[in-house]
Design a protein around this motif. Sequence first.
Motif, short mmCIF file in Angstrom:
data_model
loop_
_atom_site.label_atom_id
_atom_site.label_comp_id
_atom_site.label_asym_id
_atom_site.label_seq_id
_atom_site.Cartn_x
_atom_site.Cartn_y
_atom_site.Cartn_z
N GLU A 1 -5.43 2.17 6.52
CA GLU A 1 -4.25 2.70 5.83
C GLU A 1 -4.74 3.35 4.52
OE1 GLU A 1 -1.07 2.91 6.58
OE2 GLU A 1 -1.36 1.99 8.55
N PRO A 2 -4.61 4.67 4.39
CA PRO A 2 -5.13 5.33 3.19
C PRO A 2 -4.34 4.96 1.94
CG PRO A 2 -3.83 6.86 4.50
CD PRO A 2 -3.95 5.60 5.30
N GLY A 3 -5.06 4.85 0.84
CA GLY A 3 -4.42 4.60 -0.44
C GLY A 3 -3.85 5.88 -1.03
N THR A 4 -3.36 5.75 -2.26
CA THR A 4 -2.68 6.87 -2.90
C THR A 4 -3.58 8.07 -3.05
OG1 THR A 4 -1.17 5.41 -4.10
CG2 THR A 4 -1.53 7.63 -5.00
N TRP A 5 -4.75 7.88 -3.62
CA TRP A 5 -5.60 9.04 -3.93
C TRP A 5 -6.34 9.56 -2.71
CZ3 TRP A 5 -4.07 11.51 -7.81
CH2 TRP A 5 -3.46 10.84 -8.87
N THR B 1 0.52 18.73 11.03
CA THR B 1 1.04 17.44 11.49
C THR B 1 0.51 16.26 10.67
OG1 THR B 1 1.39 18.27 13.73
CG2 THR B 1 1.18 15.88 13.48
N PRO B 2 -0.81 16.12 10.45
CA PRO B 2 -1.25 15.01 9.60
C PRO B 2 -0.75 15.13 8.17
CG PRO B 2 -3.10 16.45 10.18
CD PRO B 2 -1.95 16.83 11.04
N VAL B 3 -0.57 16.35 7.66
CA VAL B 3 -0.01 16.51 6.32
C VAL B 3 1.38 15.91 6.26
CG1 VAL B 3 0.78 18.20 4.62
CG2 VAL B 3 -1.39 18.55 5.79
N ALA B 4 2.24 16.27 7.25
CA ALA B 4 3.60 15.74 7.29
C ALA B 4 3.60 14.22 7.44
CB ALA B 4 4.37 16.39 8.44
N LEU B 5 2.73 13.70 8.31
CA LEU B 5 2.70 12.25 8.53
C LEU B 5 2.27 11.50 7.27
CD1 LEU B 5 1.15 12.15 12.11
CD2 LEU B 5 3.49 11.57 11.48
N LEU B 6 1.25 11.98 6.62
CA LEU B 6 0.77 11.28 5.41
C LEU B 6 1.77 11.36 4.28
CD1 LEU B 6 -2.99 12.35 5.52
CD2 LEU B 6 -2.09 10.04 5.80
N LEU B 7 2.45 12.52 4.15
CA LEU B 7 3.46 12.63 3.09
C LEU B 7 4.65 11.72 3.36
CD1 LEU B 7 3.50 16.49 2.39
CD2 LEU B 7 2.54 14.69 0.95
#
Length: 654
Positions: A416-420, A449-455
């Motif tokens: 699970e990626p952190g904020t930064w 797609t990954p941009v939308a998912l991460l945001l």
Amino acid sequence: MSPAVARTARGRRSGPAPFDRARATRSMVVFGLSFGVVTAVAGIHNGLFAAMGCYVDAYGAREPYPRRGPLLVILSALFLLAFVAGSAAAGDVWVMVGVLSTVAVLATLLVRTLRMSGPGSYFVILVAALAAFLPPAGPSDTAVRVGCLAVGAGLSWASAMSGWLSRPYAPEERAVAAALRSVAEFTRTGVDAAAAGRSGSATGGAATAARGASPVAGRNAYVAVHGAWVALDSARKGHGEEGAHGPAPRRMTLYTLMIRLEALLDTAQDATGRSGPPVSSDQVAWLRAAATEIAASRGPGPLPGGPQSPPEAVEAARDLWPVPMPPRKSLLSELRGLLSRSSPDLPVALRIGLAVAVGTALGATLPLLHPAWVAVGAAAALEGGPGQQPAQRARARFTGTLTGVGVTALVFHFYEPGTWVTVAVVTVVHAVSRGVPRSALFVRTMLSTPVALLLVATAVPVGLGRLAAFRLLDLTLGLVLGLAATLLLTGVPGRRVRAAVSNAVTATGTAVRERLRTGAVLPAREGAAWLRMAELWDMHAAVPTEEVRPTGTADRLWPAVLAVRRLLTWTVLGAPVPPAPDDAARVGRHMDALARAAAAGLPGSPALREALPAPLPSAPAPAHAPELGRRLVALEGALVRPEPPRPGPATTRG
């Protein structure tokens, strides 16, 4: 040409477009700065809105700077208004349906009226939908979110305009260089065909093959030349450049080149149509060299067989300025044009509004994780593609989303990626997607797609794997709704297509009649004719992109588009002829009969032929203007018996 056709007349180079490193770099800096600074100051939940504001950078990449700046300001304001409207509707399903469908219709009409290069109204609808499906917020929270959105939009505007400081004429230069290259390719086929015909070792089949490529190359050349005229017209600063000071010297040089290019293109088309002498090989070489020089912001050498002194050529062209570009139109006039019976935009906007309304209702009532994606998916099937049909666009977006979901789930399955990390990954992937050519819809969708998912994961902390599955489900449902809307509402009704052809023939006939009667064309007549020609060109490009299945309508329209344009080119830029009132009257009757028939049926249809009077008033063939007679006959043939298109990857829009 009118800026009303900027959406449809962007010339393309042959072959795949390269990765735009400069645009990707600018996008990385702006997106990272907006997202990162707002995240550091106000948290990643507010940084999300700054990132949404950066979607402004998807627009205006090909617009000349004098036009790009105001357009992006209007677009940024539209982003903010759409976000506020969506936020105000949050929490009430039927209010959301009404607001989002209204935003979709109005945004589509406005973006199409402004003829902005970019993905249409897609991102405006996305911003409104994301705001509407957020939990309801108070006025203070909404104001903070709008402020963050404005930060991203403002920095994106500054990035888009940064090139004005170093190369203020770069967009026009790129468009003119593309036109020069396309005409060089077209004229080269004529030179090759002539050489094959003269060669004793060449067979007749080789010559025929060389000539067979000319119609496809010719269509591409006309598209590119049209796009260059649009770029020059878009760069005019109102009526200021037509006053005492005139246009800037560099813009005047580009205008002079376009006048020369029109003459060469006309010669090449004559050679193709009548097997006449082609453009010389020296002139083909000059076209290629001139394209290289113009793209590098330098001046080309003299045209072989033409004016030997560029200043003399500029002075001669100055007397023509701004022909063939028509008088400027106000925004109010452009908006009124949406209601014209020859505009394709109103039915398309209504279809998008219907799809978004149904998608919003389903998204709000079904147990979905992120229901905004249904409405956004419905819009994605109808807007935001590079001139593709809805079925092709939906297929590319589905496969791109499927691939993007798979990659995201694989990479972040155990992490699970952190904020930064989120800020860094989203910034890099977003920047790469902006550098990818617009025609590569699959790749752009895969990257977005990954941009939308991460945001979204920053606001909906349920795990990327589950979110990715719902992303695929929601978007697929939206794409299906978009395709269903294309079956319920026809994209461009046939009566509007017929009206566009009829109006262009009528206005061109009026200009031709005026020139024959007086020996000159009044600016008002010339401007009206070019505007109607622009509407016809716009219609020709819009028809295939709004069809579920190819109907061949655009291919049947193309001979009429070409014939009307060539007749108008002769009228406006042809050699002087003495007044001939009798010929003017005969031309008027002939063109009026063709215009009435064009209003009754599509080119080549039985309805059009039945609407022609018997016998048809004969077109004049005056001894002092034989070329006019040939072009009138060509127009009649294009309407009554359009030749079937030759197979080949014809470029109808960029």
